[in-house]
Design a protein around this motif. Sequence first.
Motif, PDB file in Angstrom:
ATOM      1  N   PHE A   1      -2.776   8.455   7.004  1.00  8.77           N
ATOM      2  CA  PHE A   1      -1.654   7.684   7.538  1.00  8.77           C
ATOM      3  C   PHE A   1      -1.143   6.675   6.502  1.00  8.77           C
ATOM      4  N   TYR A   2      -2.087   6.074   5.789  1.00  5.26           N
ATOM      5  CA  TYR A   2      -1.682   5.144   4.732  1.00  5.26           C
ATOM      6  C   TYR A   2      -0.809   5.848   3.694  1.00  5.26           C
ATOM      7  N   GLU A   3      -1.255   7.022   3.273  1.00  3.71           N
ATOM      8  CA  GLU A   3      -0.550   7.750   2.218  1.00  3.71           C
ATOM      9  C   GLU A   3       0.840   8.186   2.678  1.00  3.71           C
ATOM     10  N   ILE A   4       0.933   8.662   3.929  1.00  2.00           N
ATOM     11  CA  ILE A   4       2.242   9.076   4.459  1.00  2.00           C
ATOM     12  C   ILE A   4       3.189   7.878   4.514  1.00  2.00           C
ATOM     13  N   ALA A   5       2.684   6.747   4.991  1.00  2.00           N
ATOM     14  CA  ALA A   5       3.517   5.546   5.083  1.00  2.00           C
ATOM     15  C   ALA A   5       3.974   5.088   3.696  1.00  2.00           C
ATOM     16  N   LEU A   6       3.081   5.210   2.729  1.00  2.00           N
ATOM     17  CA  LEU A   6       3.433   4.812   1.366  1.00  2.00           C
ATOM     18  C   LEU A   6       4.517   5.721   0.801  1.00  2.00           C
ATOM     19  N   ARG A   7       4.407   7.019   1.046  1.00  2.00           N
ATOM     20  CA  ARG A   7       5.418   7.960   0.552  1.00  2.00           C
ATOM     21  C   ARG A   7       6.771   7.688   1.196  1.00  2.00           C
ATOM     22  N   LEU A   8       6.755   7.410   2.489  1.00  2.00           N
ATOM     23  CA  LEU A   8       8.008   7.094   3.170  1.00  2.00           C
ATOM     24  C   LEU A   8       8.621   5.811   2.626  1.00  2.00           C
ATOM     25  N   ASP A   9       7.789   4.830   2.356  1.00  2.00           N
ATOM     26  CA  ASP A   9       8.270   3.570   1.802  1.00  2.00           C
ATOM     27  C   ASP A   9       8.965   3.778   0.461  1.00  2.00           C
ATOM     28  N   HIS A  10       8.428   4.684  -0.336  1.00  2.00           N
ATOM     29  CA  HIS A  10       9.028   4.946  -1.646  1.00  2.00           C
ATOM     30  C   HIS A  10      10.388   5.623  -1.510  1.00  2.00           C
ATOM     31  N   VAL A  11      10.579   6.355  -0.401  1.00  2.00           N
ATOM     32  CA  VAL A  11      11.891   6.965  -0.156  1.00  2.00           C
ATOM     33  C   VAL A  11      12.862   5.922   0.371  1.00  2.00           C
ATOM     34  N   ASP A  12      12.438   5.196   1.423  1.00  6.67           N
ATOM     35  CA  ASP A  12      13.264   4.158   2.038  1.00  6.67           C
ATOM     36  C   ASP A  12      12.368   3.348   2.975  1.00  6.67           C
ATOM     37  N   PRO A  13      12.184   2.056   2.730  1.00  9.22           N
ATOM     38  CA  PRO A  13      11.301   1.247   3.574  1.00  9.22           C
ATOM     39  C   PRO A  13      11.798   1.073   5.003  1.00  9.22           C
ATOM     40  N   ASN A  14      13.005   1.540   5.288  1.00  8.79           N
ATOM     41  CA  ASN A  14      13.532   1.432   6.654  1.00  8.79           C
ATOM     42  C   ASN A  14      13.242   2.665   7.512  1.00  8.79           C
ATOM     43  N   ILE A  15      12.645   3.700   6.925  1.00  8.44           N
ATOM     44  CA  ILE A  15      12.405   4.926   7.689  1.00  8.44           C
ATOM     45  C   ILE A  15      11.459   4.674   8.854  1.00  8.44           C
ATOM     46  N   LEU A  16      10.289   4.102   8.598  1.00  7.54           N
ATOM     47  CA  LEU A  16       9.328   3.854   9.665  1.00  7.54           C
ATOM     48  C   LEU A  16       9.894   2.934  10.751  1.00  7.54           C
ATOM     49  N   PRO A  17      10.524   1.808  10.383  1.00  6.61           N
ATOM     50  CA  PRO A  17      11.104   0.953  11.422  1.00  6.61           C
ATOM     51  C   PRO A  17      12.140   1.667  12.284  1.00  6.61           C
ATOM     52  N   GLU A  18      12.969   2.502  11.675  1.00  7.29           N
ATOM     53  CA  GLU A  18      13.992   3.212  12.440  1.00  7.29           C
ATOM     54  C   GLU A  18      13.365   4.186  13.428  1.00  7.29           C
ATOM     55  N   PHE A  19      12.323   4.885  13.000  1.00  9.37           N
ATOM     56  CA  PHE A  19      11.643   5.806  13.915  1.00  9.37           C
ATOM     57  C   PHE A  19      10.950   5.047  15.040  1.00  9.37           C
ATOM     58  N   ALA A  20      10.360   3.906  14.716  1.00  9.70           N
ATOM     59  CA  ALA A  20       9.691   3.107  15.741  1.00  9.70           C
ATOM     60  C   ALA A  20      10.688   2.665  16.815  1.00  9.70           C
ATOM     61  N   ARG A  21      11.865   2.265  16.402  1.00  5.73           N
ATOM     62  CA  ARG A  21      12.891   1.861  17.375  1.00  5.73           C
ATOM     63  C   ARG A  21      13.337   3.058  18.211  1.00  5.73           C
ATOM     64  N   GLY A  22      13.314   4.233  17.622  1.00  7.43           N
ATOM     65  CA  GLY A  22      13.684   5.431  18.359  1.00  7.43           C
ATOM     66  C   GLY A  22      12.715   5.762  19.480  1.00  7.43           C
ATOM     67  N   PHE A  23      11.483   5.227  19.393  1.00  4.27           N
ATOM     68  CA  PHE A  23      10.495   5.395  20.455  1.00  4.27           C
ATOM     69  C   PHE A  23      10.499   4.219  21.431  1.00  4.27           C
ATOM     70  N   GLY A  24      11.467   3.316  21.275  1.00  3.53           N
ATOM     71  CA  GLY A  24      11.628   2.219  22.221  1.00  3.53           C
ATOM     72  C   GLY A  24      10.973   0.919  21.829  1.00  3.53           C
ATOM     73  N   TYR A  25      10.377   0.846  20.655  1.00  5.99           N
ATOM     74  CA  TYR A  25       9.723  -0.387  20.235  1.00  5.99           C
ATOM     75  C   TYR A  25      10.740  -1.362  19.637  1.00  5.99           C
ATOM     76  N   GLY A  26      10.428  -2.647  19.726  1.00  2.31           N
ATOM     77  CA  GLY A  26      11.324  -3.659  19.183  1.00  2.31           C
ATOM     78  C   GLY A  26      12.523  -3.946  20.049  1.00  2.31           C
ATOM     79  N   GLN A  27      12.503  -3.502  21.292  1.00  2.00           N
ATOM     80  CA  GLN A  27      13.625  -3.716  22.200  1.00  2.00           C
ATOM     81  C   GLN A  27      13.114  -3.697  23.641  1.00  2.00           C
ATOM     82  N   LEU A  28      13.877  -4.284  24.539  1.00  2.00           N
ATOM     83  CA  LEU A  28      13.506  -4.294  25.941  1.00  2.00           C
ATOM     84  C   LEU A  28      13.555  -2.876  26.495  1.00  2.00           C
ATOM     85  N   THR A  29      12.637  -2.554  27.392  1.00  2.00           N
ATOM     86  CA  THR A  29      12.644  -1.217  27.997  1.00  2.00           C
ATOM     87  C   THR A  29      13.780  -1.069  29.002  1.00  2.00           C
TER      88      THR A  29
END
Length: 214
Positions: A1-29
Amino acid sequence: FYEIALRLDHVDPNILPEFARGFGYGQLTGINGLDEDPGIVPDPKWKEENQGEPWYSGDSVNMGIGQGFLLVTPLQLANAYSAIAGGGVLRKPLLVRSISEAGGAAAQEFTAEEIGPLPVSAATLAEIRRGLTLVTQSPGGTSYQVFASSPLDVAGKSGTAEDLAFGADHVFFVAYANRSAPSALTLVALEEGKLGSVEAGPKARKVLEAVLGS
């Protein structure tokens, strides 16, 4: 998981946050009748504005396992897993499904409003479900012993959230059943614990068996 997150960060550090929001995190349900907190899905802009520091690759690595600045509520977690268990569509959870008058006639019915589809393909969603099944039904799964004798066909996942401020970890277990046609989901959250699979898992099993029958 660390390695995948690191690879994504090297592409764009906003990828993980955007996916997390797509699952409903960071916002009211959007649930009615309850006060709730939106939690935090950190990204480079958030860290600059709230911590006064730049975003580092280590922040993405931490986020890859749900740690670091990420904050989610048990309700958000349960709602995301409800979407995973169902048709892959995130919905606003309901506190009340119907209101009945004297005599049992339904006076008002409520339905869960759709927020949007999860940001994953059907194949990825199937793989996520397979992983949740291995947790509870594979001999190598962390919760296999908890659910091995259950009459229900359960899928689920344990989790631990570090609380560095108070020194005690929070442990979780979220599970749904039956896998072929999920009709019940539970999330057990313990404010103090060490292993969600051992401490919260058995409680989740009891809840599901009480609801669906053992």
